[in-house]
Design a protein around this motif. Structure first.
Motif, PDB file in Angstrom:
ATOM      1  N   ASP A 257       0.809  -1.218   0.000  1.00 57.91           N
ATOM      2  CA  ASP A 257       0.000   0.000   0.000  1.00 57.91           C
ATOM      3  C   ASP A 257       0.844   1.271   0.000  1.00 57.91           C
ATOM      4  O   ASP A 257       0.316   2.372   0.193  1.00 57.91           O
ATOM      5  N   GLY A 258       2.170   1.111  -0.170  1.00 57.25           N
ATOM      6  CA  GLY A 258       3.034   2.270  -0.236  1.00 57.25           C
ATOM      7  C   GLY A 258       3.588   2.735   1.089  1.00 57.25           C
ATOM      8  O   GLY A 258       4.315   3.725   1.155  1.00 57.25           O
ATOM      9  N   SER A 259       3.254   2.004   2.154  1.00 61.39           N
ATOM     10  CA  SER A 259       3.726   2.392   3.489  1.00 61.39           C
ATOM     11  C   SER A 259       4.296   1.175   4.207  1.00 61.39           C
ATOM     12  O   SER A 259       3.575   0.204   4.448  1.00 61.39           O
ATOM     13  N   ALA A 260       5.602   1.222   4.543  1.00 61.57           N
ATOM     14  CA  ALA A 260       6.282   0.162   5.294  1.00 61.57           C
ATOM     15  C   ALA A 260       6.100  -1.205   4.634  1.00 61.57           C
ATOM     16  O   ALA A 260       5.786  -2.199   5.289  1.00 61.57           O
ATOM     17  N   ASP A 261       6.307  -1.266   3.325  1.00 61.28           N
ATOM     18  CA  ASP A 261       6.198  -2.516   2.570  1.00 61.28           C
ATOM     19  C   ASP A 261       7.592  -3.050   2.243  1.00 61.28           C
ATOM     20  O   ASP A 261       8.472  -2.293   1.827  1.00 61.28           O
ATOM     21  N   MET A 262       7.777  -4.377   2.353  1.00 60.59           N
ATOM     22  CA  MET A 262       8.987  -4.989   1.814  1.00 60.59           C
ATOM     23  C   MET A 262       8.933  -5.010   0.292  1.00 60.59           C
ATOM     24  O   MET A 262       9.970  -4.921  -0.369  1.00 60.59           O
ATOM     25  N   SER A 263       7.720  -5.140  -0.259  1.00 61.52           N
ATOM     26  CA  SER A 263       7.545  -5.084  -1.707  1.00 61.52           C
ATOM     27  C   SER A 263       6.215  -4.414  -2.004  1.00 61.52           C
ATOM     28  O   SER A 263       5.284  -4.454  -1.192  1.00 61.52           O
ATOM     29  N   MET A 264       6.156  -3.786  -3.169  1.00 66.28           N
ATOM     30  CA  MET A 264       4.913  -3.131  -3.594  1.00 66.28           C
ATOM     31  C   MET A 264       4.880  -3.084  -5.112  1.00 66.28           C
ATOM     32  O   MET A 264       5.923  -3.062  -5.779  1.00 66.28           O
ATOM     33  N   THR A 265       3.668  -3.118  -5.642  1.00 71.81           N
ATOM     34  CA  THR A 265       3.455  -2.993  -7.085  1.00 71.81           C
ATOM     35  C   THR A 265       2.289  -2.048  -7.310  1.00 71.81           C
ATOM     36  O   THR A 265       1.238  -2.184  -6.660  1.00 71.81           O
ATOM     37  N   PHE A 266       2.445  -1.096  -8.224  1.00 72.73           N
ATOM     38  CA  PHE A 266       1.402  -0.088  -8.425  1.00 72.73           C
ATOM     39  C   PHE A 266       1.456   0.443  -9.850  1.00 72.73           C
ATOM     40  O   PHE A 266       2.446   0.268 -10.574  1.00 72.73           O
ATOM     41  N   VAL A 267       0.354   1.086 -10.228  1.00 72.86           N
ATOM     42  CA  VAL A 267       0.272   1.751 -11.527  1.00 72.86           C
ATOM     43  C   VAL A 267      -0.154   3.188 -11.295  1.00 72.86           C
ATOM     44  O   VAL A 267      -0.759   3.532 -10.274  1.00 72.86           O
ATOM     45  N   GLY A 268       0.155   4.027 -12.274  1.00 75.12           N
ATOM     46  CA  GLY A 268      -0.204   5.439 -12.218  1.00 75.12           C
ATOM     47  C   GLY A 268       0.491   6.156 -13.350  1.00 75.12           C
ATOM     48  O   GLY A 268       1.369   5.595 -14.018  1.00 75.12           O
ATOM     49  N   ASP A 269       0.092   7.422 -13.600  1.00 75.22           N
ATOM     50  CA  ASP A 269       0.774   8.153 -14.659  1.00 75.22           C
ATOM     51  C   ASP A 269       2.149   8.596 -14.173  1.00 75.22           C
ATOM     52  O   ASP A 269       2.470   8.517 -12.991  1.00 75.22           O
ATOM     53  N   ILE A 270       2.984   9.044 -15.115  1.00 79.82           N
ATOM     54  CA  ILE A 270       4.383   9.312 -14.795  1.00 79.82           C
ATOM     55  C   ILE A 270       4.546  10.403 -13.743  1.00 79.82           C
ATOM     56  O   ILE A 270       5.441  10.340 -12.892  1.00 79.82           O
ATOM     57  N   ASP A 271       3.647  11.405 -13.741  1.00 80.47           N
ATOM     58  CA  ASP A 271       3.746  12.470 -12.750  1.00 80.47           C
ATOM     59  C   ASP A 271       3.437  11.954 -11.351  1.00 80.47           C
ATOM     60  O   ASP A 271       4.121  12.301 -10.377  1.00 80.47           O
ATOM     61  N   ALA A 272       2.422  11.088 -11.235  1.00 83.64           N
ATOM     62  CA  ALA A 272       2.056  10.534  -9.925  1.00 83.64           C
ATOM     63  C   ALA A 272       3.163   9.624  -9.401  1.00 83.64           C
ATOM     64  O   ALA A 272       3.490   9.646  -8.201  1.00 83.64           O
ATOM     65  N   ILE A 273       3.752   8.828 -10.296  1.00 79.92           N
ATOM     66  CA  ILE A 273       4.827   7.917  -9.878  1.00 79.92           C
ATOM     67  C   ILE A 273       6.063   8.702  -9.441  1.00 79.92           C
ATOM     68  O   ILE A 273       6.657   8.420  -8.404  1.00 79.92           O
ATOM     69  N   ASN A 274       6.455   9.701 -10.234  1.00 81.21           N
ATOM     70  CA  ASN A 274       7.625  10.496  -9.860  1.00 81.21           C
ATOM     71  C   ASN A 274       7.418  11.219  -8.535  1.00 81.21           C
ATOM     72  O   ASN A 274       8.350  11.322  -7.719  1.00 81.21           O
ATOM     73  N   ALA A 275       6.211  11.728  -8.300  1.00 85.53           N
ATOM     74  CA  ALA A 275       5.918  12.414  -7.038  1.00 85.53           C
ATOM     75  C   ALA A 275       6.019  11.443  -5.865  1.00 85.53           C
ATOM     76  O   ALA A 275       6.516  11.793  -4.786  1.00 85.53           O
ATOM     77  N   ALA A 276       5.558  10.211  -6.067  1.00 87.89           N
ATOM     78  CA  ALA A 276       5.591   9.210  -4.990  1.00 87.89           C
ATOM     79  C   ALA A 276       7.015   8.773  -4.679  1.00 87.89           C
ATOM     80  O   ALA A 276       7.364   8.522  -3.517  1.00 87.89           O
ATOM     81  N   LEU A 277       7.855   8.692  -5.729  1.00 88.85           N
ATOM     82  CA  LEU A 277       9.237   8.244  -5.531  1.00 88.85           C
ATOM     83  C   LEU A 277      10.127   9.328  -4.936  1.00 88.85           C
ATOM     84  O   LEU A 277      11.178   9.028  -4.353  1.00 88.85           O
ATOM     85  N   GLU A 278       9.736  10.586  -5.097  1.00 89.33           N
ATOM     86  CA  GLU A 278      10.518  11.687  -4.531  1.00 89.33           C
ATOM     87  C   GLU A 278      10.412  11.625  -3.002  1.00 89.33           C
ATOM     88  O   GLU A 278       9.353  11.849  -2.425  1.00 89.33           O
ATOM     89  N   GLY A 279      11.519  11.276  -2.352  1.00 83.59           N
ATOM     90  CA  GLY A 279      11.490  11.134  -0.890  1.00 83.59           C
ATOM     91  C   GLY A 279      11.174   9.712  -0.442  1.00 83.59           C
ATOM     92  O   GLY A 279      10.787   9.503   0.713  1.00 83.59           O
TER      93      GLY A 279
END
Length: 211
Positions: free
Chosen positions: A25-47
Motif C-alpha cells: 500500500d506504499g507504506s512500510a512494505d517490503m515489496s509493492m506494485t502499483f500503476v499510475g501516470d508518470i507524474d504521480a509515480i515520480n511524485a511518490a518516488l521523490e522522498g
C-alpha cells in the motif's frame, strides 16, 4: 506498472495520490506494485524512505521493475537496482538488579559479574567496558581501591575488582543499603549508537547478623 522490493527492510513512498496498488500500500512494505501516470509515480518516488529491519546491518538492494504499454503498441520492460549500505549502530547494553548477601562486619568485593551485563541486541555482542555509579548507599561505605566513590563516577572493567562495600559496624538487615548503576559497553557511539544502559539498575545488600 512499477514494482519495488528489498530484502532487509521496508519501503515507504512520499505519497500515494494517483496510484493504484496490486500489492502493498506504499507504506512500510517490503515489496509493492502499483500503476499510475508518470507524474504521480515520480511524485511518490521523490522522498522514498528505506527503513532497515531492526538490528540489521550490511548490504541490501532496492530492486526496481518498470513496465509500460505505449500508445504505439508493443511492450517496454526495464529493471534497475540501487545498492544500500546499512551501517552498524551500537545498541544500549543492559545491567540487572541484584541482591548481595553478606555477613555483618564483613566487606563484599565486586567483580565484572556483579552487575549482570547483557548486550543481546548487538551482533556480534560487545563487551563490558565499565560501570557508572549513579547513586551511593545511604549507609556503609563504597570504596574503589580504598578511596570513597562519588556519585556519577565511572569505574572501568579493570578496576571493578577493587570496588568494595562495607556496611556500618554491627548493623544488619535485609535491604540494609543499596546503590544504583548503569553498565557501559565497548561498542562506541559511532553513527548515533548508544554504549550505556538507558535505565539504572539497583544492587541491594542483605546483611545477616551475627548469632
Amino acid at each position: 506498472q512499477m514494482s519495488l522490493w528489498v530484502a532487509n527492510g521496508t519501503l515507504t513512498l512520499s505519497g500515494t495520490s494517483g496510484l493504484t496498488f496490486s500489492s502493498g500500500d506504499g507504506s512500510a512494505d517490503m515489496s509493492m506494485t502499483f500503476v499510475g501516470d508518470i507524474d504521480a509515480i515520480n511524485a511518490a518516488l521523490e522522498g522514498l524512505v528505506f527503513a532497515p529491519t531492526p538490528n540489521f546491518h550490511g548490504q541490501d538492494t532496492l530492486n526496481i521493475t518498470v513496465s509500460d504499454v505505449p500508445q504505439s503498441g508493443g511492450f517496454y520492460y526495464d529493471t534497475d537496482s540501487v545498492s544500500i549500505t546499512v551501517n552498524s549502530v551500537n545498541d544500549a547494553p543492559s545491567g540487572f538488579d541484584a541482591n548481595i548477601f553478606m555477613s555483618q562486619n564483613t566487606t563484599f568485593t565486586f567483580n565484572q559479574y556483579s552487575f549482570g551485563f547483557s548486550d543481546s541486541s548487538d551482533m556480534p555482542f560487545n563487551n563490558l567496558l565499565g560501570v557508572y555509579i549513579d547513586s551511593l548507599p545511604t549507609v556503609g561505605v563504597l570504596l574503589l581501591n580504598g578511596n570513597a566513590v562519588v556519585a556519577g563516577q565511572f569505574i572501568s572493567l579493570a578496576d571493578l575488582s577493587t570496588l568494595t562495600y562495607t556496611p556500618p559496624a554491627n548493623q544488619s538487615g535485609n535491604g540494609l543499603a543499596s546503590f544504583t548503576f548503569r553498565v557501559k559497553d565497548d561498542g562506541g557511539t559511532a553513527n548515533g549508537g548508544t554504549d550505556t544502559d538507558l535505565t539504572a539498575n539497583t544492587i541491594t545488600f542483605d546483611v545477616t547478623g551475627m548469632p
